[in-house]
Design an enzyme around this catalytic site. Structure first.
Site, PDB file in Angstrom:
ATOM      1  N   ILE A  19       0.833  -1.206   0.000  1.00  0.00           N
ATOM      2  CA  ILE A  19       0.000   0.000   0.000  1.00  0.00           C
ATOM      3  C   ILE A  19       0.868   1.256   0.000  1.00  0.00           C
ATOM      4  O   ILE A  19       0.548   2.246  -0.672  1.00  0.00           O
ATOM      5  CB  ILE A  19      -0.950  -0.005   1.227  1.00  0.00           C
ATOM      6  CG1 ILE A  19      -1.920  -1.190   1.166  1.00  0.00           C
ATOM      7  CG2 ILE A  19      -1.726   1.312   1.312  1.00  0.00           C
ATOM      8  CD1 ILE A  19      -2.690  -1.441   2.470  1.00  0.00           C
ATOM      9  N   ASP A  38      11.521   3.582   4.047  1.00  0.00           N
ATOM     10  CA  ASP A  38      11.372   2.129   4.205  1.00  0.00           C
ATOM     11  C   ASP A  38      12.572   1.607   4.974  1.00  0.00           C
ATOM     12  O   ASP A  38      13.655   2.186   4.913  1.00  0.00           O
ATOM     13  CB  ASP A  38      11.260   1.419   2.851  1.00  0.00           C
ATOM     14  CG  ASP A  38      10.596   0.045   2.985  1.00  0.00           C
ATOM     15  OD1 ASP A  38       9.368  -0.048   2.751  1.00  0.00           O
ATOM     16  OD2 ASP A  38      11.282  -0.927   3.361  1.00  0.00           O
ATOM     17  N   ASN A  91       2.225   4.487   7.315  1.00  0.00           N
ATOM     18  CA  ASN A  91       1.754   3.235   6.735  1.00  0.00           C
ATOM     19  C   ASN A  91       2.563   2.018   7.176  1.00  0.00           C
ATOM     20  O   ASN A  91       2.050   0.907   7.164  1.00  0.00           O
ATOM     21  CB  ASN A  91       1.796   3.383   5.202  1.00  0.00           C
ATOM     22  CG  ASN A  91       1.743   2.044   4.497  1.00  0.00           C
ATOM     23  OD1 ASN A  91       0.675   1.438   4.384  1.00  0.00           O
ATOM     24  ND2 ASN A  91       2.892   1.553   4.049  1.00  0.00           N
ATOM     25  N   SER A 143      -6.506  -0.633  10.841  1.00  0.00           N
ATOM     26  CA  SER A 143      -6.863  -1.893  10.176  1.00  0.00           C
ATOM     27  C   SER A 143      -8.259  -2.286  10.624  1.00  0.00           C
ATOM     28  O   SER A 143      -8.707  -1.868  11.704  1.00  0.00           O
ATOM     29  CB  SER A 143      -5.879  -2.987  10.601  1.00  0.00           C
ATOM     30  OG  SER A 143      -6.373  -4.273  10.262  1.00  0.00           O
ATOM     31  N   TYR A 156      -1.387  -7.852  16.813  1.00  0.00           N
ATOM     32  CA  TYR A 156      -1.708  -6.947  15.716  1.00  0.00           C
ATOM     33  C   TYR A 156      -3.035  -6.221  15.994  1.00  0.00           C
ATOM     34  O   TYR A 156      -3.134  -5.007  15.822  1.00  0.00           O
ATOM     35  CB  TYR A 156      -1.785  -7.741  14.411  1.00  0.00           C
ATOM     36  CG  TYR A 156      -1.955  -6.911  13.161  1.00  0.00           C
ATOM     37  CD1 TYR A 156      -0.850  -6.384  12.499  1.00  0.00           C
ATOM     38  CD2 TYR A 156      -3.214  -6.658  12.623  1.00  0.00           C
ATOM     39  CE1 TYR A 156      -1.002  -5.632  11.341  1.00  0.00           C
ATOM     40  CE2 TYR A 156      -3.377  -5.909  11.470  1.00  0.00           C
ATOM     41  CZ  TYR A 156      -2.260  -5.398  10.834  1.00  0.00           C
ATOM     42  OH  TYR A 156      -2.423  -4.654   9.689  1.00  0.00           O
ATOM     43  N   LYS A 160      -3.245  -2.191  16.443  1.00  0.00           N
ATOM     44  CA  LYS A 160      -4.045  -1.351  15.553  1.00  0.00           C
ATOM     45  C   LYS A 160      -5.145  -0.622  16.334  1.00  0.00           C
ATOM     46  O   LYS A 160      -5.521   0.501  15.994  1.00  0.00           O
ATOM     47  CB  LYS A 160      -4.625  -2.180  14.402  1.00  0.00           C
ATOM     48  CG  LYS A 160      -3.556  -2.675  13.421  1.00  0.00           C
ATOM     49  CD  LYS A 160      -2.779  -1.512  12.780  1.00  0.00           C
ATOM     50  CE  LYS A 160      -1.894  -1.976  11.632  1.00  0.00           C
ATOM     51  NZ  LYS A 160      -1.176  -0.889  10.954  1.00  0.00           N
ATOM     52  N   THR A 188      -8.458  -6.653   4.226  1.00  0.00           N
ATOM     53  CA  THR A 188      -7.264  -7.336   3.725  1.00  0.00           C
ATOM     54  C   THR A 188      -6.971  -7.005   2.263  1.00  0.00           C
ATOM     55  O   THR A 188      -7.843  -7.031   1.407  1.00  0.00           O
ATOM     56  CB  THR A 188      -7.396  -8.858   3.929  1.00  0.00           C
ATOM     57  OG1 THR A 188      -7.229  -9.110   5.321  1.00  0.00           O
ATOM     58  CG2 THR A 188      -6.333  -9.632   3.171  1.00  0.00           C
ATOM     59  N   VAL A 189      -5.720  -6.664   2.063  1.00  0.00           N
ATOM     60  CA  VAL A 189      -5.166  -6.404   0.745  1.00  0.00           C
ATOM     61  C   VAL A 189      -4.058  -7.435   0.591  1.00  0.00           C
ATOM     62  O   VAL A 189      -3.339  -7.704   1.559  1.00  0.00           O
ATOM     63  CB  VAL A 189      -4.586  -4.970   0.693  1.00  0.00           C
ATOM     64  CG1 VAL A 189      -3.797  -4.723  -0.578  1.00  0.00           C
ATOM     65  CG2 VAL A 189      -5.704  -3.933   0.846  1.00  0.00           C
ATOM     66  N   THR A 191      -0.821  -8.208   0.164  1.00  0.00           N
ATOM     67  CA  THR A 191       0.506  -7.590   0.151  1.00  0.00           C
ATOM     68  C   THR A 191       1.473  -8.540   0.873  1.00  0.00           C
ATOM     69  O   THR A 191       1.038  -9.503   1.507  1.00  0.00           O
ATOM     70  CB  THR A 191       0.503  -6.239   0.898  1.00  0.00           C
ATOM     71  OG1 THR A 191       0.257  -6.492   2.286  1.00  0.00           O
ATOM     72  CG2 THR A 191      -0.536  -5.276   0.358  1.00  0.00           C
ATOM     73  N   TYR A 217     -15.679 -11.167   2.983  1.00  0.00           N
ATOM     74  CA  TYR A 217     -15.857  -9.846   2.375  1.00  0.00           C
ATOM     75  C   TYR A 217     -17.097  -9.799   1.485  1.00  0.00           C
ATOM     76  O   TYR A 217     -17.122 -10.396   0.406  1.00  0.00           O
ATOM     77  CB  TYR A 217     -14.582  -9.462   1.584  1.00  0.00           C
ATOM     78  CG  TYR A 217     -13.466  -9.112   2.540  1.00  0.00           C
ATOM     79  CD1 TYR A 217     -13.178  -7.791   2.852  1.00  0.00           C
ATOM     80  CD2 TYR A 217     -12.766 -10.109   3.219  1.00  0.00           C
ATOM     81  CE1 TYR A 217     -12.201  -7.471   3.789  1.00  0.00           C
ATOM     82  CE2 TYR A 217     -11.787  -9.797   4.166  1.00  0.00           C
ATOM     83  CZ  TYR A 217     -11.516  -8.478   4.439  1.00  0.00           C
ATOM     84  OH  TYR A 217     -10.575  -8.163   5.373  1.00  0.00           O
TER      85      TYR A 217
HETATM   86  C1  1HS Z   1      -3.543  -6.919   7.739  1.00  0.00           C
HETATM   87  C2  1HS Z   1      -4.776  -6.141   7.575  1.00  0.00           C
HETATM   88  O1  1HS Z   1      -4.767  -5.053   8.418  1.00  0.00           O
HETATM   89  C3  1HS Z   1      -6.028  -6.923   7.705  1.00  0.00           C
HETATM   90  S1  1HS Z   1      -6.307  -7.714   9.247  1.00  0.00           S
HETATM   91  C4  1HS Z   1      -7.041  -9.263   8.756  1.00  0.00           C
HETATM   92  C5  1HS Z   1      -8.407  -9.145   8.209  1.00  0.00           C
HETATM   93  S2  1HS Z   1      -9.058 -10.615   7.630  1.00  0.00           S
HETATM   94  O2  1HS Z   1      -8.181 -11.215   6.591  1.00  0.00           O
HETATM   95  O3  1HS Z   1      -9.217 -11.555   8.725  1.00  0.00           O
HETATM   96  O4  1HS Z   1     -10.353 -10.284   7.037  1.00  0.00           O
END
Ligand code: 1HS
Length: 257
Positions: A19, A38, A91, A143, A156, A160, A188-189, A191, A217
Site C-alpha cells: 500500500i 522504508d 503506513n 486496520s 496486531y 491497531k 485485507t489487501v 501484500t 468480504y
Molecule cells: C492486515 C490487515 O490489516 C487486515 S487484518 C485481517 C483481516 S481478515 O483477513 O481476517 O479479514
C-alpha cells in the site's frame, strides 16, 4: 491527474512495497514530492525509480520507524531537502502471529514498536515541520483488526486498536495547529505483510487461505493497494478539510456484517 498534492511534501513510511508504494506513486502523480521511507533502502529506491521514471519527484530514505534517532534524522533530512513536511502517511506496519495464548513477548513488542511507536515517533518528528508550514495532514494506517477480533492475530489487533486511539488523541491535540489526523482501517489487501496470515489460514495452502478470507468480504474480493492509496490521498488532500479524528474503514463491507 488533477494535481491535488501540488506543492506538497509527503512522507510515506513503508513505501518500499504494498500500500505504501501505491500511495507513493499516486501522491507523486498528484504533484507531491514524496519521501519514500522504508526499512529497506533497496525497496525504497525501487519505488523512487518508478516515480522518477513517471516524471515525479521522490527520494529514498532508509529508516527504522521504531528508532527515535533514525526517524528524527530521516524527517529532518526530508525537511532540509525540500523545505517542509506537509503530509505524513504512517503506513509502515508489521504482522504478528498467534492468539493471546500463543503469542510471544518478542512478537508483541515488535508489533507495538513498529505499528504504534513508529506512528508516534514519525508524527512527533513531523509535527514541528507541519507547524512551521502552517498546517498539515497525517494519515495513520489502522486496520479492520482494530474494529473486529481477527483470529490468531492478538498483538496486531491490539496494536491497531492503539493506532485508532492515538489518532483521536492526535486529532484533538493538533487541530489548533491546522494539522488534521485521520486513520484508515483497510480490509485485507494481498501484500507481503498479509501473505503469512493467509497461508496459515489455509493450513499452509495460500489459495485455500485466500478463499477463506474472501468469504469474509461481502464485496467478494480483497482490496488492492491502489484502492487504499486513494483513500489516503483523499484524507491527505484539502478535499477532506473538515475531517479530523475520523476512522475510515475501506474494507469491502467486512466490518458491516
Ligand atoms: C492486515 C490487515 O490489516 C487486515 S487484518 C485481517 C483481516 S481478515 O483477513 O481476517 O479479514
Amino acid at each position: 491527474m488533477s494535481g491535488r498534492m501540488r506543492g506538497r511534501t509527503a512522507v510515506i513510511t513503508g513505501a518500499g512495497s504494498g500500500i505504501g508504494r501505491a500511495a507513493a506513486e499516486l501522491f507523486a502523480a498528484e504533484g507531491a514530492a514524496v519521501a519514500v521511507f522504508d526499512v529497506r533502502q533497496d525497496a525504497a529506491q525501487e519505488t523512487v525509480d518508478k516515480i522518477t521514471a513517471a516524471g515525479g519527484t521522490a527520494m529514498a530514505v532508509a529508516v527504522d520507524v521504531s528508532s527515535a534517532e533514525s526517524v528524527q534524522a530521516a524527517i529532518d533530512r526530508t525537511a532540509a531537502e525540500w523545505g517542509a513536511v506537509h503530509v505524513l502517511y504512517n503506513n509502515a506496519g508489521v504482522n504478528s502471529t498467534g492468539s493471546v495464548a500463543e503469542a510471544t513477548e518478542e512478537d508483541w513488542d515488535r508489533c507495538f514498536a513498529v505499528n504504534v511507536k513508529g506512528t508516534f515517533l514519525c508524527s512527533r518528528a513531523a509535527v514541528p515541520h507541519m507547524r512551521k508550514a502552517g498546517g498539515g495532514a497525517i494519515v495513520n494506517q489502522a486496520s479492520v483488526a482494530a474494529l473486529a477480533g481477527i483470529p490468531n492475530f492478538a498483538a496486531y489487533c491490539a496494536a491497531k486498536g492503539a493506532v485508532v486511539s492515538l489518532t483521536r488523541s492526535m486529532a484533538a491535540d493538533l487541530a489548533s495547529d491546522g494539522i488534521r489526523v485521520n486513520a484508515i482501517c483497510p480490509g485485507t489487501v494481498f501484500t507481503p505483510l498479509m501473505e503469512p496470515l493467509l497461508r496459515a489460514r489455509g493450513d499452509g495452502d495460500l489459495e485455500a487461505g485466500l478463499a477463506k478470507t474472501v468469504a469474509k468480504y461481502p464485496i467478494g474480493r480483497l482490496g488492492t493497494p491502489e484502492e487504499i492509496a486513494r483513500v489516503a490521498l483523499f484524507l491527505s488532500s484539502d478535499e477532506a478539510s473538515f475531517m479530523t479524528g475520523s476512522i475510515v474503514a475501506s474494507d469491502g463491507g467486512m466490518t458491516a456484517v
